[in-house]
Motif scaffolding. Structure first.
Motif, PDB file in Angstrom:
ATOM      1  N   THR A   1      -6.482  44.400  25.743  1.00  0.00           N
ATOM      2  CA  THR A   1      -5.625  44.406  24.551  1.00  0.00           C
ATOM      3  C   THR A   1      -4.488  43.397  24.671  1.00  0.00           C
ATOM      4  N   ALA A   2      -3.892  43.335  25.869  1.00  0.00           N
ATOM      5  CA  ALA A   2      -2.756  42.437  26.078  1.00  0.00           C
ATOM      6  C   ALA A   2      -3.180  40.980  26.208  1.00  0.00           C
ATOM      7  N   PHE A   3      -4.395  40.740  26.730  1.00  0.00           N
ATOM      8  CA  PHE A   3      -4.871  39.369  26.966  1.00  0.00           C
ATOM      9  C   PHE A   3      -6.257  39.203  26.334  1.00  0.00           C
ATOM     10  N   PRO A   4      -6.347  39.272  25.013  1.00  0.00           N
ATOM     11  CA  PRO A   4      -7.664  39.221  24.364  1.00  0.00           C
ATOM     12  C   PRO A   4      -8.370  37.878  24.506  1.00  0.00           C
ATOM     13  N   ASP A   5      -7.645  36.830  24.844  1.00  0.00           N
ATOM     14  CA  ASP A   5      -8.264  35.514  25.006  1.00  0.00           C
ATOM     15  C   ASP A   5      -8.737  35.266  26.432  1.00  0.00           C
ATOM     16  N   SER A   6      -8.552  36.222  27.320  1.00  0.00           N
ATOM     17  CA  SER A   6      -8.937  36.057  28.718  1.00  0.00           C
ATOM     18  C   SER A   6     -10.385  36.493  28.934  1.00  0.00           C
ATOM     19  N   ALA A   7     -11.230  35.562  29.315  1.00  0.00           N
ATOM     20  CA  ALA A   7     -12.617  35.904  29.622  1.00  0.00           C
ATOM     21  C   ALA A   7     -12.705  36.857  30.808  1.00  0.00           C
ATOM     22  N   VAL A   8     -11.811  36.681  31.762  1.00  0.00           N
ATOM     23  CA  VAL A   8     -11.844  37.508  32.965  1.00  0.00           C
ATOM     24  C   VAL A   8     -11.623  38.980  32.640  1.00  0.00           C
ATOM     25  N   SER A   9     -10.699  39.271  31.727  1.00  0.00           N
ATOM     26  CA  SER A   9     -10.434  40.673  31.402  1.00  0.00           C
ATOM     27  C   SER A   9     -11.653  41.324  30.748  1.00  0.00           C
ATOM     28  N   TRP A  10     -12.326  40.605  29.849  1.00  0.00           N
ATOM     29  CA  TRP A  10     -13.537  41.140  29.233  1.00  0.00           C
ATOM     30  C   TRP A  10     -14.630  41.345  30.281  1.00  0.00           C
ATOM     31  N   ALA A  11     -14.777  40.384  31.178  1.00  0.00           N
ATOM     32  CA  ALA A  11     -15.825  40.489  32.197  1.00  0.00           C
ATOM     33  C   ALA A  11     -15.543  41.613  33.183  1.00  0.00           C
ATOM     34  N   ALA A  12     -14.285  41.807  33.519  1.00  0.00           N
ATOM     35  CA  ALA A  12     -13.931  42.899  34.427  1.00  0.00           C
ATOM     36  C   ALA A  12     -14.273  44.247  33.803  1.00  0.00           C
TER      37      ALA A  12
END
Length: 237
Positions: free
Chosen positions: A152-163
């Motif tokens: 939610t805080a970093f929606p543009d981060s691919a890493v957060s989605w992948a994690a």
């Protein structure tokens, strides 16, 4: 079959305080240090530190070499010394958490990440590290809450989605994991790790055509087809 936590996610964690680790200017050839180079650098750091035993900068330098040599206990001990002198040292807290994680001292890694977040609220890498530690330590609700906040805080981060996709895959929530890897790939379309993880999920879901498409994309990015033989064979079953 590979474990779902991606080496690229771990690499992202290690970018938190990049000044602590040796720079590429200190490497040889293509920038990759051999283990012998690392041991030489560690010996030099230890020798210099013996003349300046109270230097926090030198302690951090020595500990960084310990980390790169995967000497987790030595690194942790060095960061202990740093934090006795400077309890709020961000690099010391972050990398001690990482060393504690590697030593499977998850309770202590969690405390270091939490203390770091008190100093630097909202720090991406500390939040990610904390979520991954909670997942490894089977604090599943805390892990999912943490990774949801990160997405939610970093929606543009691919890493957060992948994690988050990795956590969902571990829980056999395959549709959710496929969706989140797809979101990660929208932000980092040439990431072969994400493609391979999504292919693995699609094989499990019997989406064979889609899985083969992902595997072909990994090959186009430079991975030899023979290295993916296990996955391609599963697409034939």
């Amino acid at each position: 079959m590979r474990k779902p936590y991606l080496k690229c996610i771990v690499a992202t964690l290690l970018l938190c305080v990049s000044a602590v680790l040796p720079t590429t200017a200190q490497t040889k050839g293509n920038g990759d240090l051999t283990r012998e180079n690392l041991r030489d650098s560690l010996r030099q750091a230890m020798e210099t530190l013996s003349f300046h035993p109270d230097s926090v900068d030198l302690m951090l330098r020595k500990a960084s070499w310990n980390l790169q040599l995967e000497q987790w206990q030595y690194a942790k001990d060095e960061y202990d010394k740093v934090l006795r002198k400077e309890p709020y040292n961000v690099a010391g807290l972050f990398y001690r958490a990482y060393a504690n994680d590697k030593l499977r001292r998850y309770k202590f890694a969690r405390l270091d990440y939490l203390n770091l977040l008190r100093i630097v609220p909202g720090n991406f890498e500390a939040q990610l590290g904390l979520a991954l530690v909670n997942q490894k330590d089977q604090h599943y609700t805390d892990a999912l809450d943490g990774i949801n906040r990160l997405v939610t805080a970093f929606p543009d981060s691919a890493v957060s989605w992948a994690a988050r996709a990795g956590m969902e895959k571990e829980r056999n929530q395959l549709e959710l994991a496929e969706y989140d890897y797809t979101e990660a790939l929208k932000r980092d379309p040439n990431n072969s790790d994400y493609l391979l993880e999504r292919a693995d999920i699609r094989i499990k879901m019997r989406k064979i055509s889609d899985a083969r498409h992902d595997l072909d994309a990994v090959v186009k990015l430079g991975t030899p087809r023979i290295a993916l033989r296990e996955w391609y064979n599963q697409c034939k079953q």
